[in-house]
Write an enzyme that holds these catalytic residues in place. Sequence first.
Site, PDB file in Angstrom:
ATOM      1  N   GLN A 190      -3.066 -12.369   7.308  1.00 24.08           N
ATOM      2  CA  GLN A 190      -2.950 -12.326   6.025  1.00 24.08           C
ATOM      3  C   GLN A 190      -2.323 -13.325   4.990  1.00 24.08           C
ATOM      4  OE1 GLN A 190      -2.899  -8.234   4.038  1.00 24.08           O
ATOM      5  NE2 GLN A 190      -0.723  -8.936   3.714  1.00 24.08           N
ATOM      6  N   SER A 236       6.478  -0.289  10.156  1.00 27.74           N
ATOM      7  CA  SER A 236       5.129   0.003   9.419  1.00 27.74           C
ATOM      8  C   SER A 236       5.043   1.669   9.063  1.00 27.74           C
ATOM      9  CB  SER A 236       4.105  -0.176  10.587  1.00 27.74           C
ATOM     10  OG  SER A 236       2.738   0.221  10.318  1.00 27.74           O
ATOM     11  N   HIS A 295       9.022  -3.409   3.334  1.00 22.21           N
ATOM     12  CA  HIS A 295       8.663  -3.622   1.930  1.00 22.21           C
ATOM     13  C   HIS A 295       9.872  -4.041   1.215  1.00 22.21           C
ATOM     14  CE1 HIS A 295       5.715  -0.463   3.342  1.00 22.21           C
ATOM     15  NE2 HIS A 295       4.775  -1.451   2.897  1.00 22.21           N
ATOM     16  N   MET A 321       0.880  -1.160  -0.126  1.00 21.03           N
ATOM     17  CA  MET A 321       0.067  -0.226  -0.058  1.00 21.03           C
ATOM     18  C   MET A 321       0.987   1.360  -0.151  1.00 21.03           C
ATOM     19  SD  MET A 321      -3.332  -0.984   2.005  1.00 21.03           S
ATOM     20  CE  MET A 321      -2.650  -0.830   3.757  1.00 21.03           C
ATOM     21  N   GLY A 322       2.205   1.028  -0.386  1.00 22.04           N
ATOM     22  CA  GLY A 322       3.133   2.338  -0.407  1.00 22.04           C
ATOM     23  C   GLY A 322       3.524   2.833   1.097  1.00 22.04           C
ATOM     24  N   LEU A 375       6.837   3.468   1.381  1.00 25.11           N
ATOM     25  CA  LEU A 375       7.657   2.020   1.601  1.00 25.11           C
ATOM     26  C   LEU A 375       8.635   2.337   2.728  1.00 25.11           C
ATOM     27  CD1 LEU A 375       8.377   1.701  -2.165  1.00 25.11           C
ATOM     28  CD2 LEU A 375       6.462   0.429  -0.738  1.00 25.11           C
ATOM     29  N   HIS A 376       9.100   1.191   3.352  1.00 23.96           N
ATOM     30  CA  HIS A 376       9.995   1.265   4.444  1.00 23.96           C
ATOM     31  C   HIS A 376      10.841  -0.162   4.201  1.00 23.96           C
ATOM     32  CE1 HIS A 376       7.486  -1.626   6.571  1.00 23.96           C
ATOM     33  NE2 HIS A 376       6.514  -0.770   6.252  1.00 23.96           N
ATOM     34  N   GLN A 412     -10.611  -2.800   1.996  1.00 25.40           N
ATOM     35  CA  GLN A 412     -10.100  -3.558   3.271  1.00 25.40           C
ATOM     36  C   GLN A 412     -10.188  -2.490   4.570  1.00 25.40           C
ATOM     37  OE1 GLN A 412      -6.014  -4.429   1.224  1.00 25.40           O
ATOM     38  NE2 GLN A 412      -5.310  -3.861   3.095  1.00 25.40           N
ATOM     39  N   LYS A 451       4.691  -9.939   9.172  1.00 20.80           N
ATOM     40  CA  LYS A 451       4.101  -8.988   9.953  1.00 20.80           C
ATOM     41  C   LYS A 451       2.439  -8.645   9.986  1.00 20.80           C
ATOM     42  CE  LYS A 451       3.595  -4.700  11.680  1.00 20.80           C
ATOM     43  NZ  LYS A 451       2.899  -3.702  10.771  1.00 20.80           N
TER      44      LYS A 451
END
Length: 287
Positions: A153, A185, A37, A30-31, A33-34, A61, A149
């Site tokens: 999911q 996050s 990702h 979902m962008g 970024l860190h 969601q 994380k």
Amino acid sequence: MRIITTINEMQTFSKKTLRSGKTIGFVPTMGYLHEGHMSLVEEALKQNDCVIMSIFVNPLQFGPNEDFDRYPRDLKRDEELAKQAGVDILFYPNVKEMYPKERTTRLTVQERVDTLCGESRPGHFDGVATVVMKLLQIVLPDRAYFGMKDAQQVAVIKGLVEDFNVPVEIVPCPIIREEDGLAKSSRNVYLTPTEREEAIQLSRSLDAAANAIERGETNPVRIKELIISYLNQTSGVIDYVEVLSYPALEAIDVMKENIIVAVAVQFTAARLIDNKVTTRSEIAIGV
Ligand code: AMP
């Protein structure tokens, strides 16, 4: 790095890539970024000829009172990071492109959603399953990379691809943390400085739980109490503390199988989640 915004162009690119004998690794995000990702990208680069990352904040969601509008977004920064990391294609569709009309078919996740984030965020995993199913049909990857994380999911998506025989390998990747243990996050930016300090109690509580299990603690209730004693040191509100089997996510009486210890805490403007999955062999060491 090329940016693709339409489904048609994305599918055409992927079909051509696959026809030429190359493999595709896919990292849905979902962008904002860190390094979490980026660790997925690194893994995808090792195992595939072409790496496609998607950035799409999926409205389906998010619940009506959740942070869809406030979710952090910064395409320019993400573009730079993705390029530096070695992403080949950034798929960046808008909401209208992904959901142009009322859907005629709905995906409903049946198992593993009556607990953890599925319980506190009703409909969340139906939204996740829908967007992941669509993205897999659009990107056509050989492998798709997901972070532990979001362990629930991973379990739900593995079930989804099994149920629908989607020809993709789901690759779970370890949780990347800040130096003090806080799981990285996109939502961490919404913690106040005080909350940021308090937030280390999430990973500390999980470490304490894992240590207790290693030392032979087999009672899930006592493990939960231990975790709560750490989380009570924060100003956040505990959403859940659970000790369950993994990946089935069922309640357990005693610690005797692969388990997940998972927490969620609501701070002022950010809800944080974290977990630890412990395998049977790790437990056996301590018993
Ligand atoms: P998101 O953009 O938050 O939807 O996350 C996209 C993907 O990155 C998901 O598969 C997440 O599980 C994964 N991810 C997010 N944070 C981390 C982290 N700290 N470590 C590893 N994977 C992560």
